[in-house]
Design a protein around this motif. Sequence first.
Motif, PDB file in Angstrom:
ATOM      1  N   HIS A 189       0.851  -1.193   0.000  1.00  0.00           N
ATOM      2  CA  HIS A 189       0.000   0.000   0.000  1.00  0.00           C
ATOM      3  C   HIS A 189       0.881   1.235   0.000  1.00  0.00           C
ATOM      4  O   HIS A 189       1.776   1.365   0.837  1.00  0.00           O
ATOM      5  CB  HIS A 189      -0.921   0.034   1.227  1.00  0.00           C
ATOM      6  CG  HIS A 189      -1.590   1.367   1.435  1.00  0.00           C
ATOM      7  ND1 HIS A 189      -2.489   1.882   0.525  1.00  0.00           N
ATOM      8  CD2 HIS A 189      -1.458   2.295   2.418  1.00  0.00           C
ATOM      9  CE1 HIS A 189      -2.904   3.073   0.963  1.00  0.00           C
ATOM     10  NE2 HIS A 189      -2.291   3.346   2.100  1.00  0.00           N
ATOM     11  N   CYS A 190       0.656   2.107  -0.956  1.00  0.00           N
ATOM     12  CA  CYS A 190       1.373   3.380  -1.025  1.00  0.00           C
ATOM     13  C   CYS A 190       0.414   4.462  -1.510  1.00  0.00           C
ATOM     14  O   CYS A 190      -0.615   4.162  -2.115  1.00  0.00           O
ATOM     15  CB  CYS A 190       2.562   3.297  -1.986  1.00  0.00           C
ATOM     16  SG  CYS A 190       3.947   2.335  -1.374  1.00  0.00           S
ATOM     17  N   HIS A 191       0.784   5.713  -1.248  1.00  0.00           N
ATOM     18  CA  HIS A 191      -0.021   6.837  -1.690  1.00  0.00           C
ATOM     19  C   HIS A 191       0.508   7.331  -3.032  1.00  0.00           C
ATOM     20  O   HIS A 191       1.040   8.439  -3.156  1.00  0.00           O
ATOM     21  CB  HIS A 191      -0.001   7.943  -0.637  1.00  0.00           C
ATOM     22  CG  HIS A 191      -0.640   7.553   0.657  1.00  0.00           C
ATOM     23  ND1 HIS A 191      -0.731   8.389   1.745  1.00  0.00           N
ATOM     24  CD2 HIS A 191      -1.244   6.392   1.031  1.00  0.00           C
ATOM     25  CE1 HIS A 191      -1.355   7.766   2.735  1.00  0.00           C
ATOM     26  NE2 HIS A 191      -1.665   6.551   2.326  1.00  0.00           N
ATOM     27  N   SER A 192       0.371   6.506  -4.042  1.00  0.00           N
ATOM     28  CA  SER A 192       0.866   6.836  -5.376  1.00  0.00           C
ATOM     29  C   SER A 192      -0.026   7.890  -6.034  1.00  0.00           C
ATOM     30  O   SER A 192      -1.211   8.009  -5.717  1.00  0.00           O
ATOM     31  CB  SER A 192       0.914   5.575  -6.240  1.00  0.00           C
ATOM     32  OG  SER A 192      -0.353   4.954  -6.294  1.00  0.00           O
ATOM     33  N   VAL A 193       0.535   8.635  -6.952  1.00  0.00           N
ATOM     34  CA  VAL A 193      -0.159   9.789  -7.538  1.00  0.00           C
ATOM     35  C   VAL A 193      -1.402   9.371  -8.311  1.00  0.00           C
ATOM     36  O   VAL A 193      -2.509   9.871  -8.068  1.00  0.00           O
ATOM     37  CB  VAL A 193       0.792  10.588  -8.452  1.00  0.00           C
ATOM     38  CG1 VAL A 193       0.024  11.679  -9.219  1.00  0.00           C
ATOM     39  CG2 VAL A 193       1.902  11.217  -7.623  1.00  0.00           C
ATOM     40  N   HIS A 194      -1.253   8.453  -9.258  1.00  0.00           N
ATOM     41  CA  HIS A 194      -2.391   8.103 -10.118  1.00  0.00           C
ATOM     42  C   HIS A 194      -3.387   7.223  -9.378  1.00  0.00           C
ATOM     43  O   HIS A 194      -4.592   7.296  -9.641  1.00  0.00           O
ATOM     44  CB  HIS A 194      -1.886   7.437 -11.388  1.00  0.00           C
ATOM     45  CG  HIS A 194      -0.968   8.317 -12.167  1.00  0.00           C
ATOM     46  ND1 HIS A 194       0.398   8.174 -12.116  1.00  0.00           N
ATOM     47  CD2 HIS A 194      -1.211   9.374 -12.988  1.00  0.00           C
ATOM     48  CE1 HIS A 194       0.951   9.106 -12.887  1.00  0.00           C
ATOM     49  NE2 HIS A 194       0.008   9.841 -13.416  1.00  0.00           N
ATOM     50  N   GLY A 195      -2.894   6.409  -8.452  1.00  0.00           N
ATOM     51  CA  GLY A 195      -3.813   5.636  -7.625  1.00  0.00           C
ATOM     52  C   GLY A 195      -4.677   6.533  -6.771  1.00  0.00           C
ATOM     53  O   GLY A 195      -5.884   6.309  -6.626  1.00  0.00           O
ATOM     54  N   ARG A 196      -4.088   7.571  -6.215  1.00  0.00           N
ATOM     55  CA  ARG A 196      -4.868   8.523  -5.418  1.00  0.00           C
ATOM     56  C   ARG A 196      -5.863   9.289  -6.288  1.00  0.00           C
ATOM     57  O   ARG A 196      -6.985   9.590  -5.847  1.00  0.00           O
ATOM     58  CB  ARG A 196      -3.943   9.503  -4.701  1.00  0.00           C
ATOM     59  CG  ARG A 196      -3.382   8.956  -3.402  1.00  0.00           C
ATOM     60  CD  ARG A 196      -2.554   9.983  -2.664  1.00  0.00           C
ATOM     61  NE  ARG A 196      -1.299  10.273  -3.341  1.00  0.00           N
ATOM     62  CZ  ARG A 196      -0.414  11.170  -2.901  1.00  0.00           C
ATOM     63  NH1 ARG A 196      -0.667  11.875  -1.816  1.00  0.00           N
ATOM     64  NH2 ARG A 196       0.710  11.366  -3.559  1.00  0.00           N
ATOM     65  N   ALA A 197      -5.456   9.609  -7.508  1.00  0.00           N
ATOM     66  CA  ALA A 197      -6.367  10.334  -8.396  1.00  0.00           C
ATOM     67  C   ALA A 197      -7.596   9.489  -8.718  1.00  0.00           C
ATOM     68  O   ALA A 197      -8.733   9.979  -8.674  1.00  0.00           O
ATOM     69  CB  ALA A 197      -5.639  10.743  -9.677  1.00  0.00           C
ATOM     70  N   LEU A 198      -7.374   8.215  -9.042  1.00  0.00           N
ATOM     71  CA  LEU A 198      -8.518   7.336  -9.310  1.00  0.00           C
ATOM     72  C   LEU A 198      -9.353   7.162  -8.052  1.00  0.00           C
ATOM     73  O   LEU A 198     -10.589   7.168  -8.114  1.00  0.00           O
ATOM     74  CB  LEU A 198      -8.032   5.973  -9.811  1.00  0.00           C
ATOM     75  CG  LEU A 198      -9.131   5.071 -10.369  1.00  0.00           C
ATOM     76  CD1 LEU A 198      -9.515   5.515 -11.778  1.00  0.00           C
ATOM     77  CD2 LEU A 198      -8.693   3.612 -10.387  1.00  0.00           C
TER      78      LEU A 198
END
Length: 267
Positions: free
Chosen positions: A127-136
């Motif tokens: 689990h990470c706070h990745s940029v595109h994952g957070r955007a989705l």
Amino acid sequence: MHGTPGAAPPPPRPLDKLQFAMPPMHESVADERRHRKERLAGALRIFGRYGLEDGVSGHITARDPEFTDCFWVNPFGLPFRHVTVSDLVLANADGQVIEGRYHVNQAAFTVHSRVHAARPDVVAVAHCHSVHGRALAALGDLLDPITQESCAFYEDHALYDSYSGVTVDAEEGRRIAAALGSRKALVLRNHGLLTVGDSVDAAAWWFLSMERCCQVQLAAKAAGRPVLIEHRRATATWEQLGGDLVAWINYQPLWREVTRDEPDLLD
């Protein structure tokens, strides 16, 4: 390849003569523990290379092969790209350090320990706070079957449709584990992505692939209206690409690269 004009091509090499990596078998618990720790340190280095770190947020856990209710995890506050095998921390399901000299991220274990408890088939959770994952996640969307890669997640990921801040409540962790169910991945609304696998390699690959799929979907929708792959073909593609062994195989070039470039991670 050059040869005599009209000459027959050389016969193909037997499959048993070709070099093709497969997941290793371990002769002892100690060997398997060492393997999981090496792969965990390598995955953290790779995540650091991909910019998936955000302050002290983000973690990967690997179940200990002997003490199966305990998990190896990256130390709290140590940069991903600095992690070595000897830095890893072993903690129990309550987040108490059993082995290691660092603290652990308590919010990490609130979620990870519940996922591990609910899924005995799972070795690793990422689990990470990745940029595109957070955007989705901010859109509350799932991945659509619009590419071959996204079909690996077709009907095999879910949305946790809630947000309650930093997760420190055990009951919240149980709800997240329940939302994941038997799937490989979860979109945590307004939060980010979570993936699991039967090896560290698989869980790490699923996270990296899911993050790219989020990027592609966001770009495609910004440009126009993506064409969906129809259900039958999406399902067939999932059957070809959606297994943890496929993820493990896809991950091996990254493992070879990071261990060749950064062999100190094995210290």
